[in-house]
Motif scaffolding. Structure first.
Motif, mmCIF file in Angstrom:
data_model
loop_
_atom_site.group_PDB
_atom_site.id
_atom_site.type_symbol
_atom_site.label_atom_id
_atom_site.label_comp_id
_atom_site.label_asym_id
_atom_site.label_seq_id
_atom_site.Cartn_x
_atom_site.Cartn_y
_atom_site.Cartn_z
ATOM 1 N N LYS A 1 0.845 -1.205 0.000
ATOM 2 C CA LYS A 1 0.000 0.000 0.000
ATOM 3 C C LYS A 1 0.878 1.251 0.000
ATOM 4 N N ALA A 2 1.942 1.221 0.790
ATOM 5 C CA ALA A 2 2.813 2.393 0.883
ATOM 6 C C ALA A 2 3.495 2.673 -0.464
ATOM 7 N N ALA B 1 2.366 1.733 -3.455
ATOM 8 C CA ALA B 1 1.336 2.149 -4.418
ATOM 9 C C ALA B 1 0.954 3.618 -4.191
ATOM 10 N N LEU B 2 0.776 3.965 -2.935
ATOM 11 C CA LEU B 2 0.356 5.327 -2.605
ATOM 12 C C LEU B 2 1.448 6.339 -2.970
ATOM 13 N N SER B 3 2.670 6.008 -2.608
ATOM 14 C CA SER B 3 3.746 6.985 -2.844
ATOM 15 C C SER B 3 4.097 7.088 -4.324
ATOM 16 N N THR C 1 -8.824 -1.711 -3.449
ATOM 17 C CA THR C 1 -8.783 -0.383 -2.831
ATOM 18 C C THR C 1 -7.668 -0.361 -1.780
ATOM 19 N N LEU C 2 -7.268 0.830 -1.387
ATOM 20 C CA LEU C 2 -6.224 0.927 -0.354
ATOM 21 C C LEU C 2 -6.762 0.507 1.015
ATOM 22 N N GLY D 1 1.832 6.606 -6.657
ATOM 23 C CA GLY D 1 0.612 7.036 -7.339
ATOM 24 C C GLY D 1 0.136 6.024 -8.380
#
Ligand code: KG4
Ligand code: ZN
Length: 341
Positions: A96-97, A99-101, A324-325, A103
């Motif tokens: 998740k980290a 993917a989020l960072s 989803t996150l 984008g």
């Protein structure tokens, strides 16, 4: 073509891999196996801590080996289950980290679908339909696969008690061989006679479920034999005879499933598919039955990051929507879909 980072932390291997369009560009693996050896099995808290410490370096090493940069990654695929809850959680949080960072989208992947998908990296696309035998430390299943990521996965049979790998690990322990037991039995059996002792072939009589598995009785039979011969146990012969019983049972059932379901291909995957006798007997019986046998090379049979990237690559190319996150871990999820949404 999109580039996928895959992350695997369901048990004691910390894996990362980069896949693009069915091609493995680079991967890296760390194992906490040695830390568990003195306990005779994986200790969840130790595995989780090891993942936490190793994962950043392993991801970095995989990215470097692939000759890409973090900015080139188009999606992250991560094992969301099944596995040890503490261990899965570390990889999922890391996925998740990333993917989020970066984008980019996140795909939660079923670990066992990863075992099947990894074969694509070595042998090309899977046929439209095939029978698959998954033999790992926690699972033993005979399946019918259509499109691995689009279609529901059909179970012909599963183990009612121990998984095949679990039986290897437990029998190794009985024989005083080190953890993990599978590779130790494989090595020791080379010096033994597979016909020395006739151990049972569980659930292979006409009355039994043709595609069900049970390895707990076989393990007990080995334990009883060892107990009766205490002080004079021919370890290599016991290892070879036990391994023969497993290989015989798995191959009979897998070939029967291919015949009944008119599958021209058998896909054999998971840690136990690395076993030399399981591979050779399966190859021999498939050849005799005119079935094409697909098995990944031994290093890709056991847990790794490439297998999770391989599923992510198939999911992305199939155009399936990402997770989803808010995705939670699923430590006991059964294999019905490759994507855990
Ligand atoms: O697929 P895997 O790496 O992890 C799970 O998803 O469980 O499988 C690990 C299992 C262990 O039980 C290990 O003893 C077994 O696979 N294994 C083997 C061999 N290499 C690993 N079993 C028999 N022979 C081998 N060469
Ligand atoms: Zn596995």
């Amino acid at each position: 073509m999109p580039l996928i980072l895959g992350i695997e932390t369901s048990c004691d291997e910390t894996g990362a891999g980069l896949v693009r369009d069915g091609v493995l560009l680079g991967d890296a693996l760390a194992s906490s196996m040695d830390e568990h050896a003195r306990f005779g099995g994986v200790v969840p808290e130790i595995a989780a801590r090891a993942h936490l410490e190793a994962l950043p370096q392993i991801v970095r090493a995989a990215v470097d080996r692939a000759g890409v940069g973090f900015g080139d990654i188009d999606a992250v695929a991560v094992t969301a289950g099944p596995g040890l809850a503490t261990a899965v959680q570390v990889g999922l949080a890391a996925g998740k980290a990333y993917a989020l960072s970066l984008g980019v989208p996140l795909y939660g992947v079923h670990h066992l679908a990863g075992h099947a998908a990894v074969d694509v990296l070595e042998h090309g696309p899977l046929p439209g339909r095939c029978v698959a035998l998954i033999v790992s430390g926690g699972h033993t299943s005979l399946l019918v696969l259509d499109d691995l990521v689009r279609d529901p996965i059909v179970h012909l049979g599963d183990t009612v008690d121990d998984a095949a790998g679990e039986a290897f690990d437990k029998v190794a322990r009985l024989l005083g061989l080190p953890y993990p037991g599978g590779p130790a039995i494989d090595r020791t059996a080379r010096d033994g006679d597979p016909a020395a002792i006739t151990f049972p072939r569980p659930l292979t009589s006409a009355r039994d479920d043709p595609y069900g598995f049970s390895f707990s009785g076989l393990k007990t039979a080995v334990a009883r034999w060892v107990e009766q011969h205490r002080g004079a146990v021919p370890v290599a012969d016991v290892a070879a005879s036990f391994q023969e019983a497993v290989a015989d049972t798995l191959s009979r059932k897998a070939v029967a499933a291919c015949r009944e379901h008119r599958s021209a291909t058998l896909l054999m995957v998971g840690g136990v598919a690395a076993n030399s006798r399981v591979r050779s007997l399966m190859a021999q019986r498939c050849a005799a039955a005119g079935i094409e046998l697909r098995v990944p090379s031994p290093r890709l049979c056991t847990d790794n990051g490439a297998m999770i990237a391989a599923v992510g690559d198939l999911l992305l190319r199939a155009g399936l929507p990402p997770s989803t996150l808010g995705l939670g871990m699923r430590p006991t999820v059964t294999l019905s879909r490759a994507l855990i949404g």
